[in-house]
Design an enzyme around this catalytic site. Structure first.
Site, PDB file in Angstrom:
ATOM      1  N   CYS A   1       0.853  -1.183   0.000  1.00 24.97           N
ATOM      2  CA  CYS A   1       0.000   0.000   0.000  1.00 24.97           C
ATOM      3  C   CYS A   1       0.889   1.233   0.000  1.00 24.97           C
ATOM      4  O   CYS A   1       2.073   1.156   0.297  1.00 24.97           O
ATOM      5  CB  CYS A   1      -0.908   0.033   1.231  1.00 24.97           C
ATOM      6  SG  CYS A   1      -1.983  -1.399   1.405  1.00 24.97           S
TER       7      CYS A   1
ATOM      8  N   ARG B   1       1.818   0.905  -5.915  1.00 29.03           N
ATOM      9  CA  ARG B   1       1.848   0.086  -4.703  1.00 29.03           C
ATOM     10  C   ARG B   1       0.475  -0.469  -4.347  1.00 29.03           C
ATOM     11  O   ARG B   1       0.361  -1.346  -3.481  1.00 29.03           O
ATOM     12  CB  ARG B   1       2.375   0.905  -3.519  1.00 29.03           C
ATOM     13  CG  ARG B   1       3.790   1.380  -3.680  1.00 29.03           C
ATOM     14  CD  ARG B   1       4.237   2.150  -2.449  1.00 29.03           C
ATOM     15  NE  ARG B   1       4.260   1.287  -1.278  1.00 29.03           N
ATOM     16  CZ  ARG B   1       5.312   0.562  -0.895  1.00 29.03           C
ATOM     17  NH1 ARG B   1       6.418   0.596  -1.610  1.00 29.03           N
ATOM     18  NH2 ARG B   1       5.258  -0.190   0.184  1.00 29.03           N
TER      19      ARG B   1
ATOM     20  N   TRP C   1      -3.768  -1.744  -1.459  1.00 27.96           N
ATOM     21  CA  TRP C   1      -3.799  -3.084  -2.071  1.00 27.96           C
ATOM     22  C   TRP C   1      -4.311  -4.011  -0.999  1.00 27.96           C
ATOM     23  O   TRP C   1      -3.666  -4.232   0.014  1.00 27.96           O
ATOM     24  CB  TRP C   1      -2.402  -3.492  -2.541  1.00 27.96           C
ATOM     25  CG  TRP C   1      -2.368  -4.728  -3.367  1.00 27.96           C
ATOM     26  CD1 TRP C   1      -2.776  -4.886  -4.656  1.00 27.96           C
ATOM     27  CD2 TRP C   1      -1.867  -6.017  -2.961  1.00 27.96           C
ATOM     28  NE1 TRP C   1      -2.564  -6.170  -5.077  1.00 27.96           N
ATOM     29  CE2 TRP C   1      -2.016  -6.895  -4.062  1.00 27.96           C
ATOM     30  CE3 TRP C   1      -1.318  -6.516  -1.776  1.00 27.96           C
ATOM     31  CZ2 TRP C   1      -1.629  -8.230  -4.021  1.00 27.96           C
ATOM     32  CZ3 TRP C   1      -0.939  -7.854  -1.726  1.00 27.96           C
ATOM     33  CH2 TRP C   1      -1.095  -8.680  -2.833  1.00 27.96           C
TER      34      TRP C   1
ATOM     35  N   ASN D   1       0.285   0.226   6.168  1.00 26.34           N
ATOM     36  CA  ASN D   1       0.791  -0.695   5.157  1.00 26.34           C
ATOM     37  C   ASN D   1       1.336  -1.904   5.894  1.00 26.34           C
ATOM     38  O   ASN D   1       2.204  -1.765   6.754  1.00 26.34           O
ATOM     39  CB  ASN D   1       1.890  -0.029   4.328  1.00 26.34           C
ATOM     40  CG  ASN D   1       2.521  -0.986   3.335  1.00 26.34           C
ATOM     41  OD1 ASN D   1       1.923  -1.985   2.949  1.00 26.34           O
ATOM     42  ND2 ASN D   1       3.740  -0.675   2.920  1.00 26.34           N
ATOM     43  N   GLY D   2       0.829  -3.098   5.605  1.00 29.17           N
ATOM     44  CA  GLY D   2       1.318  -4.296   6.263  1.00 29.17           C
ATOM     45  C   GLY D   2       0.188  -5.167   6.753  1.00 29.17           C
ATOM     46  O   GLY D   2      -0.954  -5.059   6.288  1.00 29.17           O
TER      47      GLY D   2
ATOM     48  N   GLU E   1      11.054 -15.087 -17.739  1.00 25.28           N
ATOM     49  CA  GLU E   1      10.723 -13.672 -17.577  1.00 25.28           C
ATOM     50  C   GLU E   1       9.779 -13.200 -18.679  1.00 25.28           C
ATOM     51  O   GLU E   1       8.870 -12.405 -18.423  1.00 25.28           O
ATOM     52  CB  GLU E   1      12.003 -12.839 -17.562  1.00 25.28           C
ATOM     53  CG  GLU E   1      11.786 -11.330 -17.463  1.00 25.28           C
ATOM     54  CD  GLU E   1      11.111 -10.877 -16.184  1.00 25.28           C
ATOM     55  OE1 GLU E   1      10.715  -9.694 -16.126  1.00 25.28           O
ATOM     56  OE2 GLU E   1      10.975 -11.688 -15.239  1.00 25.28           O
TER      57      GLU E   1
ATOM     58  N   LYS F   1       6.114 -11.552 -17.861  1.00 22.89           N
ATOM     59  CA  LYS F   1       5.700 -10.229 -18.325  1.00 22.89           C
ATOM     60  C   LYS F   1       4.346 -10.306 -19.018  1.00 22.89           C
ATOM     61  O   LYS F   1       3.475  -9.459 -18.813  1.00 22.89           O
ATOM     62  CB  LYS F   1       6.742  -9.638 -19.302  1.00 22.89           C
ATOM     63  CG  LYS F   1       8.003  -9.142 -18.637  1.00 22.89           C
ATOM     64  CD  LYS F   1       7.840  -7.827 -17.918  1.00 22.89           C
ATOM     65  CE  LYS F   1       7.709  -7.920 -16.448  1.00 22.89           C
ATOM     66  NZ  LYS F   1       8.508  -8.734 -15.626  1.00 22.89           N
TER      67      LYS F   1
ATOM     68  N   GLU G   1       1.519 -11.029 -16.448  1.00 24.69           N
ATOM     69  CA  GLU G   1       1.316  -9.914 -15.532  1.00 24.69           C
ATOM     70  C   GLU G   1       0.429  -8.830 -16.120  1.00 24.69           C
ATOM     71  O   GLU G   1      -0.459  -8.306 -15.437  1.00 24.69           O
ATOM     72  CB  GLU G   1       2.667  -9.273 -15.168  1.00 24.69           C
ATOM     73  CG  GLU G   1       3.452  -9.992 -14.108  1.00 24.69           C
ATOM     74  CD  GLU G   1       4.752  -9.268 -13.793  1.00 24.69           C
ATOM     75  OE1 GLU G   1       5.080  -9.148 -12.610  1.00 24.69           O
ATOM     76  OE2 GLU G   1       5.444  -8.815 -14.727  1.00 24.69           O
TER      77      GLU G   1
ATOM     78  N   HIS H   1       8.867 -34.173 -22.087  1.00 22.26           N
ATOM     79  CA  HIS H   1       8.409 -34.697 -20.808  1.00 22.26           C
ATOM     80  C   HIS H   1       7.065 -34.110 -20.394  1.00 22.26           C
ATOM     81  O   HIS H   1       6.773 -33.993 -19.198  1.00 22.26           O
ATOM     82  CB  HIS H   1       9.466 -34.437 -19.734  1.00 22.26           C
ATOM     83  CG  HIS H   1      10.779 -35.084 -20.023  1.00 22.26           C
ATOM     84  ND1 HIS H   1      11.028 -36.414 -19.754  1.00 22.26           N
ATOM     85  CD2 HIS H   1      11.906 -34.604 -20.603  1.00 22.26           C
ATOM     86  CE1 HIS H   1      12.264 -36.715 -20.128  1.00 22.26           C
ATOM     87  NE2 HIS H   1      12.808 -35.633 -20.649  1.00 22.26           N
TER      88      HIS H   1
ATOM     89  N   LYS I   1       3.600  -3.124  -6.699  1.00 22.50           N
ATOM     90  CA  LYS I   1       5.008  -3.022  -7.066  1.00 22.50           C
ATOM     91  C   LYS I   1       5.929  -3.594  -6.004  1.00 22.50           C
ATOM     92  O   LYS I   1       6.860  -4.322  -6.294  1.00 22.50           O
ATOM     93  CB  LYS I   1       5.357  -1.543  -7.308  1.00 22.50           C
ATOM     94  CG  LYS I   1       6.789  -1.321  -7.779  1.00 22.50           C
ATOM     95  CD  LYS I   1       7.024  -1.893  -9.152  1.00 22.50           C
ATOM     96  CE  LYS I   1       8.414  -1.608  -9.667  1.00 22.50           C
ATOM     97  NZ  LYS I   1       8.648  -2.274 -10.958  1.00 22.50           N
TER      98      LYS I   1
END
Length: 620
Positions: free
Chosen positions: A2, A27, A75, A101-102, A486, A490, A493, A509, A615
């Protein structure tokens, strides 16, 4: 997770806080709110579900102003993302408000106790409990706001950053840190509190970071810092060199696109002053790890999350190739839960863009408790990881606002490459002529990234045929494998397309079963001409391309310029300039970043603020 912004001074507080929250939306953007106190000691709140623009509309319809205040962009962790759960939250009297925040782990126990005392709760959040607890100490014991906060935090379990104001204590903000970041900005007759640097940079470059278990009391005249026990703390002030303009879009449609195009500069800045082209010698920043301790390392462990974990995998190839030290790479979120075997001559490398990633901090502390040295690779000087690590290689990428990391990833790989060179030189594994060649490859890299970006239009054109699909497969072998991981991350996301990165050699496999005429398969198959191992890997991966072709998959190949073999069996070819094997991921990832970006834009997705993501992940 947050974003928090607070201000005390003589400026108009509401536009200042709203502008700060805008810079912190990366955030969290489930809901937002603001609380301010005016000259008549009236405390007013405005809150709104959804993005910050909804809060701005609420303020337009019902204006407010004041001399000091706090704001929050959320968030969600406890409670749905609704207006009633949005911060700030009040105490029982309505005189005290808190942003947080937390996560408060013992909030239910505290809530039950307070409910028995007559407190009524209006939200599903853990934060409302904090406000009520502070208020209860003020009401029952007649404590000042600071003392009430001090008694409250002594009872909290979990991780939390708090900013608190009361209408009964004019021009005062109290900030608390136990885990998530808290930055204090130092102005002339004004002071700021925030979860990150960008909201403050417009007003001042002079800041300090609160340490864990520290409390700051901000007034118009000064900032005073103590620990939770009341002992005076002298904060380490620093001057931020980032230009505030760097945190703006600069004419680009999205922050993510701007940050993709900033990668040549980010690479240059990370390398600058750290390597000599004349000798190939690498010079790292001063740290509390001696050359002798580096020479005696028996093994290296890397702990990171998400994109930084992918950088760590690329770093494993670099370190093992250049320094000949065995390297293991762990998800930081899993590191301490497997009871890792740690010895005093092991080195842990932690990688974090923000330097505040909760899981990575936990891994670092686990290693330090076992007597290991810890080296950090981080983009934020003064963050928790940089303060606790024995040494830091800063990635000078500048602020990264887009939630999906781009320039931080390439900068992290450059930092790992520099460390691999440094360690290889210390341990006598790299001769001077080889070092010069490695340094020259590194020096040429920014120009090659610029070349790729100059040809980016072809990537956008390619997405016209791909943006409607629902699944992607990304393949790579050796050092190209983390690029595949990666690239897939991307895409998922920011476009919400299911994408999976896989080692090319594992196709037989299981994943071959997925391939049909509807599945795009992105295969990274670059090579370093004249490098026998690279050419063998290239040929093996070429066989995988042929496998996919025989099953009618749509092949998108990332190949070295001038490729005459894999290009013939690919439906689409993305060419990258030739470089050394170890630096090839820095080039190969750039077109995959652009591919994800343009697909997401065509799908109408919110590129900079993808759903359900934040983020800086400051809770486990």
């Amino acid at each position: 997770m947050c974003g928090i912004v607070g201000y005390v001074g003589n400026k108009q507080v509401v536009p200042l806080i709203i502008d700060g929250l805008r810079k912190l939306e990366y955030r969290g953007y489930d809901s937002a709110g603001i609380a301010v106190v005016d000259e008549a000691k009236n405390l007013e709140l405005r809150r709104a579900e959804g993005k910050l623009r909804n809060l701005e509309e609420a303020i337009r319809l019902s204006p407010l102003d004041g001399n000091y205040g706090i704001g929050h962009t959320r968030w969600a962790t406890h409670g749905r993302p609704t207006e009633e759960n949005a911060h700030p939250h009040r105490d029982k009297s309505g005189n005290v408000v808190v942003v947080h925040n937390g996560i408060i782990e013992n909030y239910l126990t505290l809530k039950e106790r307070l409910a028995e005392e007559g407190h009524e709760f209006n939200t599903e959040t853990d934060t409302e409990v904090v406000a009520h607890l502070i208020g209860s100490y003020i009401d029952k014991e007649g404590l000042s706001l600071e003392l009430a906060v001090r008694k409250t935090v002594a009872e909290l379990r979990g991780i939390f950053a708090l900013a608190i104001i009361s209408k009964d204590e004019p021009d005062t903000i109290i900030a608390v840190r136990e885990g998530p970041p808290v930055v204090i900005g130092l102005g002339d007759g004004e002071f700021f509190v925030a979860s990150d640097v960008p909201p403050i940079l417009v007003h001042t470059r002079d800041v300090f970071f609160l340490g864990d278990r520290e409390i700051a009391v901000l007034t118009k005249d000064a900032v005073r810092v103590t620990d939770f026990d009341g002992n005076i703390v002298e904060p380490q002030q620093q001057r931020i060199t980032w230009d505030p303009i760097m945190a703006e879009k600069g004419g680009f449609k999205h922050f993510m696109l701007k940050e993709i195009y900033e990668q040549p500069r980010a690479v240059r800045d990370t390398v600058q002053g750290r390597v000599s082209l004349d000798t190939g010698k690498v010079y790292l920043d001063a740290m509390d790890i001696s050359e002798e301790e580096f020479r005696s390392i028996a093994s290296i462990k890397i702990a990171a999350c998400g994109t930084s974990w992918h950088a760590g995998i690329a770093g494993r190839y670099m370190i093992e190739a250049l320094a000949r030290v065995p390297v293991d790479v762990d998800y930081a979120s899993e590191f301490r839960y497997r009871d890792p075997v740690l010895r005093e001559n092991d080195l842990l490398i932690v990688i974090s863009q923000s330097g505040e990633t909760a899981d990575t901090i936990a891994a670092m502390r686990e290693a330090k408790n076992a007597g290991c040295k810890v080296l950090a690779i981080c983009n934020v000087q003064g963050s928790m990881i940089t303060r606790e690590a024995d040494g830091t290689i800063l990635t000078h990428a500048g602020p990264e606002i887009g939630v999906a990391s781009t320039k931080a990833f390439t900068s992290q790989m450059i930092a790992l490459y520099l460390f691999a060179m440094y360690l290889g030189q210390l341990r006598g594994e790299i001769e001077e002529e080889t070092a010069k060649k490695l340094a020259q490859d590194l020096a040429e890299l920014p120009l090659k990234i610029e070349q790729l970006l100059n040809e980016a239009d072809s990537i956008e054109e390619l997405t016209k045929d791909l943006f409607r699909v629902q699944d992607f497969l990304y393949l790579g072998r050796g050092i190209n494998f983390p690029v595949a991981l990666e690239g897939a991350l991307k895409l998922k996301e920011i476009s919400y397309i299911h994408a999976e990165g896989y080692p090319a050699g594992e196709m037989k496999h299981g994943p071959n079963a997925l391939i049909d005429e509807k599945l795009p398969v992105v295969i990274v198959n670059t090579k370093e001409n004249g490098n026998a191992a690279s050419e063998i890997r290239y040929e093996k991966t070429h066989s995988n391309i042929v496998e996919v072709k025989s099953r009618d998959g749509i092949i998108i190949s990332v190949l070295t310029e001038g490729d005459t073999m894999s290009s013939k069996v690919s439906d689409h070819v993305i060419e990258v300039p030739e470089t050394s094997d170890l630096l090839s991921p820095v080039l190969s990832i750039v077109p995959l970043q652009l591919l994800s970006y343009h697909i997401a834009v065509r799908r109408g997705c919110d590129v900079d603020q993808p759903r359900n993501l934040a983020k800086s992940v400051t809770v486990e």
